[in-house]
Design a protein around this motif. Structure first.
Motif, short mmCIF file in Angstrom:
data_model
loop_
_atom_site.label_atom_id
_atom_site.label_comp_id
_atom_site.label_asym_id
_atom_site.label_seq_id
_atom_site.Cartn_x
_atom_site.Cartn_y
_atom_site.Cartn_z
N PRO A 74 0.81 -1.24 0.00
CA PRO A 74 0.00 0.00 0.00
C PRO A 74 0.83 1.28 0.00
CG PRO A 74 -0.83 -1.57 1.62
CD PRO A 74 0.50 -2.08 1.17
N GLY A 75 2.03 1.22 0.55
CA GLY A 75 2.85 2.44 0.61
C GLY A 75 3.86 2.58 -0.52
N SER A 76 3.89 1.63 -1.45
CA SER A 76 4.89 1.67 -2.52
C SER A 76 4.47 2.64 -3.62
CB SER A 76 5.08 0.28 -3.11
OG SER A 76 5.95 0.32 -4.22
N LYS A 77 5.45 3.37 -4.13
CA LYS A 77 5.21 4.28 -5.26
C LYS A 77 5.71 3.69 -6.57
CE LYS A 77 5.44 8.41 -2.34
NZ LYS A 77 6.11 9.71 -2.09
N GLU A 78 6.25 2.46 -6.50
CA GLU A 78 6.75 1.79 -7.69
C GLU A 78 5.59 1.24 -8.52
OE1 GLU A 78 9.81 1.68 -8.62
OE2 GLU A 78 10.91 2.28 -6.83
N LYS A 79 5.86 1.03 -9.82
CA LYS A 79 4.92 0.37 -10.70
C LYS A 79 5.61 -0.87 -11.27
CE LYS A 79 1.38 3.20 -10.57
NZ LYS A 79 0.03 2.76 -10.12
N TYR A 80 4.97 -2.03 -11.08
CA TYR A 80 5.59 -3.30 -11.44
C TYR A 80 4.86 -3.93 -12.63
CZ TYR A 80 7.94 -2.98 -6.91
OH TYR A 80 8.70 -2.57 -5.86
N ASP A 81 5.65 -4.58 -13.47
CA ASP A 81 5.08 -5.31 -14.60
C ASP A 81 4.60 -6.70 -14.17
OD1 ASP A 81 5.75 -3.46 -16.92
OD2 ASP A 81 7.72 -3.74 -16.02
N VAL A 82 5.28 -7.30 -13.21
CA VAL A 82 4.91 -8.63 -12.72
C VAL A 82 5.05 -8.65 -11.20
CG1 VAL A 82 5.40 -11.11 -12.78
CG2 VAL A 82 5.71 -9.72 -14.85
N VAL A 83 4.06 -9.22 -10.52
CA VAL A 83 4.12 -9.45 -9.07
C VAL A 83 3.95 -10.94 -8.82
CG1 VAL A 83 3.09 -8.98 -6.83
CG2 VAL A 83 3.20 -7.16 -8.54
N LEU A 84 4.94 -11.57 -8.20
CA LEU A 84 4.91 -13.00 -7.90
C LEU A 84 4.69 -13.17 -6.40
CD1 LEU A 84 8.05 -14.04 -9.99
CD2 LEU A 84 5.65 -14.13 -10.71
N VAL A 85 3.51 -13.67 -6.03
CA VAL A 85 3.17 -13.88 -4.61
C VAL A 85 3.44 -15.35 -4.30
CG1 VAL A 85 1.40 -13.63 -2.83
CG2 VAL A 85 1.40 -12.09 -4.81
N ASN A 86 4.63 -15.65 -3.80
CA ASN A 86 5.05 -17.03 -3.58
C ASN A 86 5.00 -17.42 -2.11
OD1 ASN A 86 5.45 -17.29 -6.31
ND2 ASN A 86 7.67 -17.22 -6.23
N VAL A 87 3.93 -17.04 -1.46
CA VAL A 87 3.75 -17.41 -0.05
C VAL A 87 3.04 -18.76 0.03
CG1 VAL A 87 3.65 -15.00 0.70
CG2 VAL A 87 1.54 -16.19 0.10
N PRO A 88 3.13 -19.46 1.17
CA PRO A 88 2.40 -20.73 1.33
C PRO A 88 0.90 -20.52 1.26
CG PRO A 88 4.14 -20.49 2.99
CD PRO A 88 4.03 -19.18 2.30
N PRO A 89 0.12 -21.60 1.11
CA PRO A 89 -1.34 -21.48 1.05
C PRO A 89 -1.90 -20.90 2.34
CG PRO A 89 -0.68 -23.78 1.28
CD PRO A 89 0.56 -23.00 1.00
N PRO A 90 -3.15 -20.40 2.30
CA PRO A 90 -3.72 -19.68 3.46
C PRO A 90 -4.15 -20.60 4.61
CG PRO A 90 -5.35 -19.84 1.72
CD PRO A 90 -4.07 -20.39 1.15
N LEU A 91 -3.19 -21.35 5.14
CA LEU A 91 -3.49 -22.28 6.21
C LEU A 91 -3.55 -21.59 7.57
CD1 LEU A 91 -4.09 -25.25 6.73
CD2 LEU A 91 -1.64 -25.66 7.00
N THR A 92 -3.13 -20.34 7.64
CA THR A 92 -3.24 -19.55 8.86
C THR A 92 -3.90 -18.22 8.53
OG1 THR A 92 -1.12 -18.40 8.64
CG2 THR A 92 -1.07 -20.57 9.69
N TYR A 141 -9.08 -18.91 4.73
CA TYR A 141 -8.51 -19.62 5.88
C TYR A 141 -9.42 -20.77 6.30
CZ TYR A 141 -7.69 -20.21 10.92
OH TYR A 141 -7.51 -20.73 12.18
N PHE A 142 -10.72 -20.52 6.34
CA PHE A 142 -11.68 -21.57 6.72
C PHE A 142 -11.65 -22.73 5.72
CE2 PHE A 142 -15.97 -23.31 6.07
CZ PHE A 142 -16.11 -23.97 7.28
N HIS A 143 -11.65 -22.43 4.44
CA HIS A 143 -11.64 -23.50 3.42
C HIS A 143 -10.33 -24.28 3.44
CE1 HIS A 143 -15.49 -22.71 1.62
NE2 HIS A 143 -15.21 -21.44 1.40
N GLN A 144 -9.22 -23.58 3.69
CA GLN A 144 -7.93 -24.28 3.74
C GLN A 144 -7.86 -25.19 4.98
OE1 GLN A 144 -5.80 -23.79 1.12
NE2 GLN A 144 -4.57 -25.50 1.90
N ILE A 145 -8.43 -24.74 6.08
CA ILE A 145 -8.51 -25.58 7.29
C ILE A 145 -9.35 -26.82 7.00
CG2 ILE A 145 -9.54 -25.71 9.58
CD1 ILE A 145 -6.97 -24.34 9.77
N SER A 146 -10.47 -26.63 6.30
CA SER A 146 -11.33 -27.77 5.95
C SER A 146 -10.57 -28.78 5.09
CB SER A 146 -12.58 -27.28 5.22
OG SER A 146 -13.33 -26.40 6.03
#
Length: 842
Positions: A478-496, A625-630
């Motif tokens: 939210p605070g970034s002023k950069e503009k990106y061509d590609v954003v790679l969100v490589n975090v684990p699944p929403p288990l928490t 989170y609920f669906h990943q817990i299920s």
């Protein structure tokens, strides 16, 4: 029937429980008759369960009818049979002793000395107020030490359990629930404190045991994990429940008993009801321990060293008490023995030695405790691995994942210049990105210790185009002023709940603002090769619908995982063709391995199977989170609802057997733990995950409880019961205000210090009311002090256990912050209404 029965967990658990039960009886915490009564009841329950389920299974075999969950019933039948056998062996030992005693002359009964429990009657005669009493410093020290020990032990063991069991908020809720239930049980049995023959001995020995048991518990957790469970296997919810119950029982039981004992001991000594004061002193000890751990110890020491500090503090307090009682001769050997244990924890690498039990057949290169979790770097052959909380997060020999994580998204645009990589960049992902003629890649990682270890044990490219940013992506974006061509969100699944923040509509809108007009974002979820089960279709459908809320074009690329691409412009599934056009040299993502028509067919299969999402995944309502817990729970054959039904039944029994004031305290404890979880989640939602502020919220909460329990002069114009009811109503009002507070904090998020100050003030006021409620309850409740303290403290903890479990595992994922706050408020209103009815009738 598939899988194995829990013969070793049950056997080891029962033996350990029996040893500590026997030790508690020997310490004088309860009588031999209570010890045997407990094991008799346990034997009866296992016998009845085995017989009834065995009869049901016999009828099913004979009459060939369908029995839902047959495997589960068989598992329970055999496991209770195993438990019955082990307990039966204990009983056999009793009877062998009985038969042997037939050949000896019995002694006549001995005189029994007890301390009368007429403390309240004495208070009525002397009319002493707890505010008029000023206990000596040495009298308060054991209570402060109890709170200090319990808080640091809880934080250390909770982190260890989460690491060993690869836990999420559901696992945390189970462990906290067990912690509070066992502590409440110990406090409940603490009503027998007046019958103790030598209370002075318990003041000394209890402190040494409180300091030593956490060290033993932590070591057993590491040592037994791969003995009791198959190495590398997923551990089910019931196994987590049973394991934590057995391992936590000795310490929690003793801590709960110690609170009731100290309350009775001080009240008897000063002939006044000091329940509220003792509660506040214990809270001050907890406040000190929580602050010290959250802001100092977690950064400097490893778990066993931290527990060494706790043990040393308990030894010092015990030494002060011994000096006061002048009983050096008997005490010095025990003080010396426990002090040697403290020295051993610092001289020998106990933490590294224990970690090796969790990673058999691997060479441990490094172990680092961080505020975000436990990091371990190991080596297996030529492969280097990094584990975070016992979950593999990176390894050096996985080119397929590295290529898929990067190229599906990067190939979508001809000349990407700026790339944002969120997590997962230490094992080869950055090298794949640098195959493109980019200007810069910003790699955002929340945990700085991951980067430090990666520089030493992994290959991080030394390239001027790579900029590493240590920050939470939810705060950076939210605070970034950069503009990106590609954003790679490589975090684990929403288990928490924390990880779920990267999969919400709110975050997708924030990402959209930092993308170029043709920018692409990429996320991923685990996938089955050919068929998606119900839970998988639910979570994939939810993520697809949430992305569509922010982006007009969403594409699922099926690989070893399902990769979700989203953009303002059209996307292509012709990956092989794009690789040839861009001239990128890959091992796996290439025309030799990838067929576009096969990708298209698999994509259509997935789209046909997706479940249309009825809700979206948002910060306020974490549906993902609920669906990943299920999905996680679907891996285990044990039906989770059985556990929740059993726990619900137990809480109903506690409520119906409680006095009206205890019910009010139960509601207050439930509100306290519920709001603490909600406050942490609300802060995380608005500001992102900031560990130090999380520690601050917990510290402020404990400070509010401590000061509230010490207060005596608020609402002085009201009778105690009316005062009690008013505070229940204020707690309900405070819960109702939380959703509005979250909206306010979001509106002033640009001034974070102001919002954080408002949240801290709100936290303190709510906690102050909870502490005040307990103080008033101790004045209203009738009976002797041992019964008052044990019943109120156990009710408070039982409510806290239910709140922690229900909110983290059920209410928050299903109803979000607003729904959970409403239910919490409704609980306090129901308790207030019940108390109003009681007051009117009496």
């Amino acid at each position: 029937m598939t899988g194995t029965y829990h013969i070793w967990p049950i056997t080891i658990g029962l033996i350990v429980a029996y040893i500590f039960s026997l030790a508690a009886m020997r310490l004088g915490i309860y009588r031999l008759s209570t010890h045997r009564r407990f094991w008799n009841v346990l034997l009866l329950l296992n016998f009845l369960t085995t017989v009834l389920i065995g009869t049901l299974l016999t009828l099913q075999v004979n009459y060939k009818f369908t029995l839902p969950g047959e495997d589960t019933w068989m598992l329970i039948h055999v496991d209770t049979g195993i438990a019955m056998t082990i307990i039966g062996i204990f009983h056999l030992g009793w009877h062998l002793w009985f038969f042997a005693s037939l050949f000896h002359r019995k002694k006549k009964g001995h005189k029994k000395t007890t301390v009368t429990g007429g403390v309240i009657r004495q208070v009525e005669k002397t009319e002493l107020s707890s505010q008029d009493i000023k206990p000596g410093k040495t009298d308060v020290l054991p209570v402060l030490s109890l709170g200090f020990t319990a808080m640091i032990t809880q934080l250390v063991l909770l982190r260890a359990f989460v690491s060993v069991f690869q836990g999420n908020e559901l696992v945390i809720g189970i462990i906290l629930g067990n912690w509070m239930l066992l502590t409440g049980l110990g406090a409940r049995l603490g009503r027998a404190a007046p019958a103790m023959k030598a209370p002075g001995n318990f003041l000394f020995s209890g402190l040494l045991w409180l300091g030593s048991l956490p060290v033993i518990t932590l070591f057993l957790l590491f040592f037994l994990k791969n003995i009791v469970f198959i190495p590398g296997s997923l551990i089910g919810l019931f196994a987590v429940f049973l394991s934590s119950l057995v391992l936590l029982l000795p310490f929690c039981f003793l801590a709960g008993y110690a609170f009731s004992f100290y309350t009775w001991y001080l009240s008897e000594k000063y002939t006044a009801n000091l329940t509220g004061r003792t509660y506040s002193w214990e809270a001050f000890g907890s406040l000190t321990g929580g602050f010290l751990f959250s802001f100092i110890l977690v950064f400097l020491l490893k778990p066993f060293q931290t527990l060494g500090i706790v043990l040393l503090a308990d030894i010092i307090v015990a030494g002060i008490l011994v000096k006061r009682k002048q009983k050096y001769f008997k005490a010095i050997p025990w003080l010396g023995l426990t002090f040697l244990l403290v020295i051993a924890l610092y001289v020998f690498p106990v933490d590294l030695f224990s970690i090796r039990f969790l990673h058999p057949h691997q060479k441990i290169l490094a172990h680092q405790e961080t505020p975000f979790g436990s990091l371990v770097v190991s080596k297996t052959g030529d492969q280097t691995n990094m584990y975070e909380n016992h979950v593999l997060v990176a390894n050096t020999l996985n080119p397929v994942e590295n290529e898929e994580d990067v190229h599906y998204a990067m190939l979508q645009r001809k000349k990407p210049k700026k790339v944002l990589l969120i997590s997962g960049g230490i094992a080869g992902t950055l090298d794949e990105i640098l195959k493109y003629p980019i200007q810069r890649v910003d790699y955002v990682e929340i945990n700085p210790w991951i980067i430090r270890l990666a520089r030493k044990y992994f290959h991080l490219p030394e390239n001027s185009k790579v900029r590493i940013i240590i920050r939470d992506a939810r705060r950076y974006v939210p605070g970034s002023k950069e503009k990106y061509d590609v954003v790679l969100v490589n975090v684990p699944p929403p288990l928490t709940a924390q990880l779920n923040r990267y999969y919400t509509v709110d975050f997708f809108h924030a990402l959209k603002k930092i993308l170029t007009p043709r920018g692409v974002i990429s996320l991923r979820l685990p996938a089955s090769p050919n068929y998606l089960g119900k839970q998988e279709t639910d979570i994939n459908g939810l993520l697809y619908a949430s992305l569509k809320k922010a982006f007009p074009y969403v594409l699922i690329v099926p690989g070893e995982k399902n990769y979700f691409l989203a953009s303002e412009k059209p996307l292509s599934l012709k990956i092989a063709n794009l690789v040839q056009q861009r001239g990128i040299q890959n091992k796996y993502i290439s025309p030799y391995y990838i067929q576009d028509d096969l990708l298209q067919m698999r994509n259509e299969q997935i789209m046909d199977q997706l479940t249309p999402a009825k809700k979206l995944n948002t910060d306020m309502n974490p549906e993902g989170y609920f669906h990943q817990i299920s999905l996680w729970l679907s891996y285990f054959r044990f039906k989770t609802q059985f556990l929740f039904i059993a726990l619900g039944f137990l809480f109903l029994i506690l409520i119906f057997r409680s006095r009206p004031v205890s019910i009010g305290i139960f509601a207050g404890g439930l509100a306290a733990s519920s709001m603490e979880v909600l406050l942490l989640f609300a802060f995380q939602t608005v500001y992102g995950y900031v560990y130090l502020m999380t520690g601050m919220i917990i510290t402020v909460f404990m400070a509010g409880i401590a000061l509230g329990a010490l207060s005596e002069k608020y609402f002085s114009n009201l009778a105690p019961l009316k005062n009690f009811i008013c505070i229940e109503l204020l707690l309900a009002l405070g819960a109702l205000l939380l959703p509005l507070l979250v909206i306010l904090l979001k509106s002033i998020a640009v001034v974070p210090l102001l919002g954080q100050l408002i949240l801290i003030v709100y936290t303190f006021i709510f906690a102050f009311l909870v502490g005040r409620l307990f103080n008033l309850g101790s004045q209203i409740q009738k009976g002797d002090v041992s019964h008052i303290s044990s019943s109120l403290y156990s009710a408070d903890l039982a409510g806290g256990a239910l709140g922690a479990l229900a909110v983290s595992a059920i209410l928050l994922p299903l109803t979000g912050i607003t729904g959970t706050a409403l239910i919490t408020a409704g609980t306090c209103l129901a308790a207030a209404g019940y108390l109003m009815g009681i007051a009117k009738n009496t």
